[in-house]
Design a protein around this motif. Structure first.
Motif, short mmCIF file in Angstrom:
data_model
loop_
_atom_site.label_atom_id
_atom_site.label_comp_id
_atom_site.label_asym_id
_atom_site.label_seq_id
_atom_site.Cartn_x
_atom_site.Cartn_y
_atom_site.Cartn_z
N GLN A 172 41.18 -9.98 -13.72
CA GLN A 172 41.91 -10.08 -14.98
C GLN A 172 41.01 -9.74 -16.17
O GLN A 172 41.41 -9.02 -17.09
N SER A 173 39.78 -10.25 -16.15
CA SER A 173 38.83 -9.96 -17.22
C SER A 173 37.91 -8.80 -16.89
O SER A 173 37.10 -8.39 -17.73
N ASN A 174 38.05 -8.26 -15.64
CA ASN A 174 37.20 -7.14 -15.19
C ASN A 174 35.72 -7.48 -15.31
O ASN A 174 34.90 -6.65 -15.71
N SER A 175 35.36 -8.70 -14.94
CA SER A 175 33.96 -9.12 -15.00
C SER A 175 33.61 -9.94 -13.77
O SER A 175 34.49 -10.54 -13.15
N GLY A 176 32.33 -9.96 -13.45
CA GLY A 176 31.88 -10.72 -12.30
C GLY A 176 30.40 -11.04 -12.41
O GLY A 176 29.76 -10.77 -13.43
N TYR A 177 29.85 -11.61 -11.34
CA TYR A 177 28.43 -11.94 -11.35
C TYR A 177 27.81 -11.68 -9.99
O TYR A 177 28.51 -11.53 -8.99
N ASP A 178 26.47 -11.64 -9.99
CA ASP A 178 25.68 -11.41 -8.79
C ASP A 178 26.05 -10.07 -8.15
O ASP A 178 26.59 -10.01 -7.05
N PHE A 179 25.73 -8.99 -8.85
CA PHE A 179 26.02 -7.64 -8.39
C PHE A 179 24.76 -6.99 -7.81
O PHE A 179 23.67 -7.14 -8.36
N THR A 180 24.92 -6.25 -6.70
CA THR A 180 23.81 -5.55 -6.07
C THR A 180 24.27 -4.17 -5.63
O THR A 180 25.35 -4.03 -5.05
N SER A 181 23.43 -3.16 -5.92
CA SER A 181 23.67 -1.80 -5.44
C SER A 181 22.42 -1.32 -4.72
O SER A 181 21.31 -1.40 -5.28
N GLU A 182 22.60 -0.85 -3.49
CA GLU A 182 21.47 -0.39 -2.68
C GLU A 182 21.68 1.05 -2.26
O GLU A 182 22.79 1.42 -1.84
N VAL A 183 20.63 1.84 -2.37
CA VAL A 183 20.66 3.24 -1.97
C VAL A 183 19.65 3.43 -0.84
O VAL A 183 18.48 3.04 -0.98
N TYR A 184 20.10 4.04 0.27
CA TYR A 184 19.26 4.21 1.45
C TYR A 184 18.99 5.69 1.71
O TYR A 184 19.80 6.56 1.40
N ASN A 185 17.84 5.93 2.29
CA ASN A 185 17.50 7.25 2.83
C ASN A 185 17.39 7.08 4.33
O ASN A 185 16.34 6.69 4.85
N GLY A 186 18.49 7.33 5.01
CA GLY A 186 18.53 7.00 6.43
C GLY A 186 18.64 5.50 6.59
O GLY A 186 19.55 4.85 6.07
N LEU A 187 17.61 4.90 7.27
CA LEU A 187 17.57 3.45 7.43
C LEU A 187 16.63 2.79 6.45
O LEU A 187 16.51 1.57 6.43
#
Length: 363
Positions: A172-187
């Motif tokens: 509803q507010s389009n907000s959240g907490y504790d966000f993580t983004s991970e980018v991998y090269n293979g494993l």
């Protein structure tokens, strides 16, 4: 086609429409009695809006839902009447086989199946979207309105190498907490972006991270960056977080399959609830042929008790079919099972019954 074929087909379709037109007003009357208080609570809700946005789509949904039941009852009623009037005896004395007798019935079942397939895959989903929007605004309780408000522990694969995780998100507010983004090269982990808070700006489709930290991993060293605020973009929107199995009913089949393909690429674990909805849109209309054979075989021979006993047996069989269909939908939505097999299981079971009754009626 012969005159007898036109006679059976016309009477069959007329009885089917008559049965459907009886069931729909009953469903509407029951629904009005349940929801009249909800309508009266909203002073700005007019009669035309209720009819146009809700009951028009309500009738479309239940007309499609009642089609197999109406077809089954119509075949039993009409065929029982032919049998009681000894018209079937005259037809069989004219050397018309049971298989040939089914020909006009199958023509009628084909017409109904084609209409049902079109409605299931395209018309009903679009209609359900308007109806459920109306229900959410004027009928559903606050708890139901907030059902899709909070998303917890959500993970998503954006590309072959990028994954995100959100501990909690408020749609509803389009907000959240504790966000993580991970980018991998293979494993191997290539980079990791963490934010204590995340907010989506609908105006420019940009995500804002608060108290962010980014770790960049190189061959011989790591680099760590941090800040109070970071504006960035990701290949997802809050809409991707709130898809639920109930919302799959609002997607036309082409859109539903596109969503399933994208979700598979993103690594969503269990899509069986969506697959059940997709397979059900075909399995239920195809059941028209199975139910037609069963209904004709039951009513083909004149019985003591006439139409009443045939109708009682037919309603019992229909109840068992609906019961098995609901069980198969629940079991088919469980992870790591073949949803296609479970959705079609009632058709396989009643198809076997139809084959047995068909050969029994031929004797």
């Amino acid at each position: 086609m012969k005159i007898i074929d036109w006679y059976i087909l016309k009477r069959f379709l007329v009885t089917f429409l008559f049965t459907l037109l009886i069931l729909i007003p009953i469903a509407v009357a029951i629904d009005i009695s349940e929801k009249i208080d909800n309508f009266l609570e909203h002073a700005d809700l007019g009669f035309y809006q209720v009819v146009d946005e809700y009951y028009k789509n309500f009738i479309i949904y239940y007309a499609n839902t009642f089609m197999p039941l109406a077809l089954f009852i119509a075949v039993i009623l009409f065929t029982s009447k032919l049998s009681n009037n000894t018209e079937i005896i005259a037809i069989t004395n004219a050397k018309v086989s049971f298989t040939r007798f089914l020909y006009p019935y199958f023509l009628g079942a084909t017409l109904i199946t084609m209409v049902s397939l079109l409605m299931n895959h395209f018309v009903v989903p679009s209609s359900s979207k308007t109806r459920k929007k109306f229900e959410k605004e004027y009928i559903n309780s606050r708890k139901q309105k907030n059902e899709l408000k909070y998303i917890n522990d959500f993970s998503l694969q954006l590309t072959d190498s990028t994954y995100i995780f959100i501990r909690s998100f408020n749609t509803q507010s389009n907000s959240g907490y504790d966000f993580t983004s991970e980018v991998y090269n293979g494993l191997k982990l290539k980079s990791k972006l963490v934010g204590d808070n995340i907010k989506f700006n609908t105006k420019d489709s940009v995500f804002t991270l608060q108290n962010w930290r980014k770790r960049q991993i190189y061959k011989d060293r790591d680099s760590i960056f941090s800040g109070n605020k970071l504006d960035t973009v990701f290949s997802f929107t809050p809409k991707d977080l709130i898809y639920k199995s109930a919302l799959s009913q609002e997607m036309p089949s082409d859109e539903l399959m596109k969503f399933i393909r994208i979700s598979k690429k993103r690594g969503v674990k269990n899509l069986n609830a969506y697959l059940v909805e997709f397979h059900k849109r075909t399995s239920l209309p195809i059941a028209s042929y199975i139910l037609t054979i069963i209904a004709v075989a039951l009513a083909f021979r004149k019985k003591r008790g006439g139409t009443g006993i045939n109708l009682a047996i037919g309603v019992a069989i229909m109840f068992i079919y609906v019961f098995l269909m609901k069980i198969s939908e629940v079991l088919g939505a469980v992870a790591d099972v073949n949803s296609l097999l479970y959705v079609w299981m009632p058709n396989f079971f009643f198809g076997s019954l139809a084959i047995y009754l068909y050969y029994y009626a031929k004797k």
